[in-house]
Design a protein around this motif. Sequence first.
Motif, short mmCIF file in Angstrom:
data_model
loop_
_atom_site.label_atom_id
_atom_site.label_comp_id
_atom_site.label_asym_id
_atom_site.label_seq_id
_atom_site.Cartn_x
_atom_site.Cartn_y
_atom_site.Cartn_z
N GLY A 12 -15.69 -23.11 -1.86
CA GLY A 12 -16.29 -21.83 -1.58
C GLY A 12 -15.63 -20.55 -1.47
N ALA A 13 -16.42 -19.45 -1.93
CA ALA A 13 -15.57 -18.12 -1.83
C ALA A 13 -16.53 -17.10 -1.56
N THR A 14 -16.45 -15.99 -0.71
CA THR A 14 -17.45 -14.92 -0.70
C THR A 14 -16.68 -13.72 -1.01
N ARG A 15 -17.43 -12.61 -1.47
CA ARG A 15 -16.99 -11.41 -1.82
C ARG A 15 -17.93 -10.20 -1.44
N ASP A 16 -17.46 -9.19 -0.48
CA ASP A 16 -18.04 -8.22 0.26
C ASP A 16 -19.60 -8.59 0.45
N GLY A 17 -19.62 -9.65 1.40
CA GLY A 17 -20.83 -10.00 1.82
C GLY A 17 -21.83 -10.79 0.89
N ALA A 18 -21.36 -10.84 -0.36
CA ALA A 18 -22.30 -11.75 -1.40
C ALA A 18 -22.52 -12.98 -0.89
N PRO B 97 -7.50 -23.05 -5.29
CA PRO B 97 -6.17 -22.56 -4.57
C PRO B 97 -4.96 -23.40 -4.14
N GLY B 98 -3.97 -23.02 -4.25
CA GLY B 98 -2.68 -23.75 -3.95
C GLY B 98 -2.69 -24.58 -2.68
N ALA B 99 -3.20 -23.65 -1.67
CA ALA B 99 -3.49 -24.12 -0.21
C ALA B 99 -4.20 -25.20 -0.08
N SER B 100 -5.35 -25.35 -0.90
CA SER B 100 -6.10 -26.46 -0.78
C SER B 100 -5.42 -27.72 -1.53
N LEU B 101 -4.77 -27.62 -2.57
CA LEU B 101 -4.02 -28.89 -3.17
C LEU B 101 -3.03 -29.17 -2.27
N ARG B 102 -2.36 -28.05 -1.48
CA ARG B 102 -1.24 -28.46 -0.46
C ARG B 102 -1.74 -29.36 0.42
N GLY B 103 -2.81 -28.82 1.18
CA GLY B 103 -3.43 -29.61 2.09
C GLY B 103 -3.98 -31.00 1.78
N LEU B 104 -4.60 -31.11 0.52
CA LEU B 104 -4.78 -32.51 -0.09
C LEU B 104 -3.72 -33.39 -0.05
N ILE B 105 -2.59 -32.99 -0.74
CA ILE B 105 -1.30 -33.84 -0.92
C ILE B 105 -0.76 -34.15 0.52
N ARG B 106 -0.80 -33.16 1.49
CA ARG B 106 -0.18 -33.41 2.66
C ARG B 106 -1.06 -34.53 3.40
#
Length: 407
Positions: free
Chosen positions: A65-71, A85-94
């Motif tokens: 999920g991603a939103t930009r400028d209220g779209a 996102p790298g943060a999503s992959l990091r959380g998945l691995i963790r």
Amino acid sequence: HQAVAPYGLVPLPERPMPAERLQEPALREGTPQRRLLAAHDQRIPGTNTGWIDITVRTLTPTFVGATRDGAPERSLTIDGRPALPGASLRGLIRNTVRMLTGGETGAVNTPQLFFRAPAASHSDRRARHVMRRLHRQYRDRGGAPSTPPGTPVQAGFLHRDPASGSWEIRPLAVDRPLQVRLADLREDLRRSPGLPEFEPPPHEAGDRGGPGGYIPAEVHGAFQYLPVVALCPRVSGRTVSESRFWAMAVLPSGEEPAFGHRESARDRLRERWVRKRAGAEQAMRRASGERSRSAARGRRNDYDRALERIDDVAFEAHACVLVLTGVAGERKNAYLFPTATDPDHRLPVPAHLVHLVESADQITRFQAKNFPIGLPGAAAAGVADPEPDEAAETAAFRPREGGLPRA
């Protein structure tokens, strides 16, 4: 409420890996424990660092999920290509490592420094069950039980001794903080000279309180911790005794209550009891059983007797500090903390708890925003007033907003 784990066929270890085992190499090198807890964003001597190379292949339709400028929300793309996102992959691995090992992937802050009362009226049966279990565990660890049910934990003021650098809590002399309706507070403070208009707090996210909703320190900063005098009724009884914890009138600090103040407080008390009586009358009509109907009838009769004697009710004046809190749903009340404390009752705060409060895990965005590094008297480092022999170690700490104001 059956939970299905994707790794149910993987045998778990006999017991989780204790976090202390992960810290043993660093502790053997002489790194203090609080150093590990207060600076997770730095490399620690004696520990390992590195990277993990992975290849991701989508087996099912993927949506990030991603939103930009209220779209409208859509899946994340970079330069027109789907992205993870790298943060999503990091959380998945963790989380995968947590499930496979039954432990954590690094040293973390595990102490829980606060506890909220069980959500007894929560509509979700599972949530009520979980909260009751947590509350039982809290009591078993020595936490104060709620007696009678619904009574909040004891409140007090946090003080620091500049000479010793130690902290202590001075408990309130009353059973619990006082409350006042925001509508009554606005009306009373309007008569106070030198104060701006106390406008209704914005309740919706995106109002002047910012994206997170109403933040009193930013919207009503002139009124936060304002010294005032509260007039509370001196009453007792099975049903009406809770009124003694409600301020029926609020005066500027130092102003002596006059006849008009007490009459205004009496009118508000009468309005409150009439409203409570009407609620008991309605509950009596809606009651499905004789027991609940009898309880509602008893409350109604209590308010009838109290209204008959309302002209004889006396009011006590309490010197207080006004505390405004954020919105949970729609906040309608504010809190008043009586400043009178027992000089012989002091609760020392252990130094290690001060360190934990100021570690990265515990500091909230509200603290970081409202207690910046440049605040006069605030801590400029992650620890509280280190001893001279700790100066070299303290210099390695990154300055962090949100520390306790040393003033």
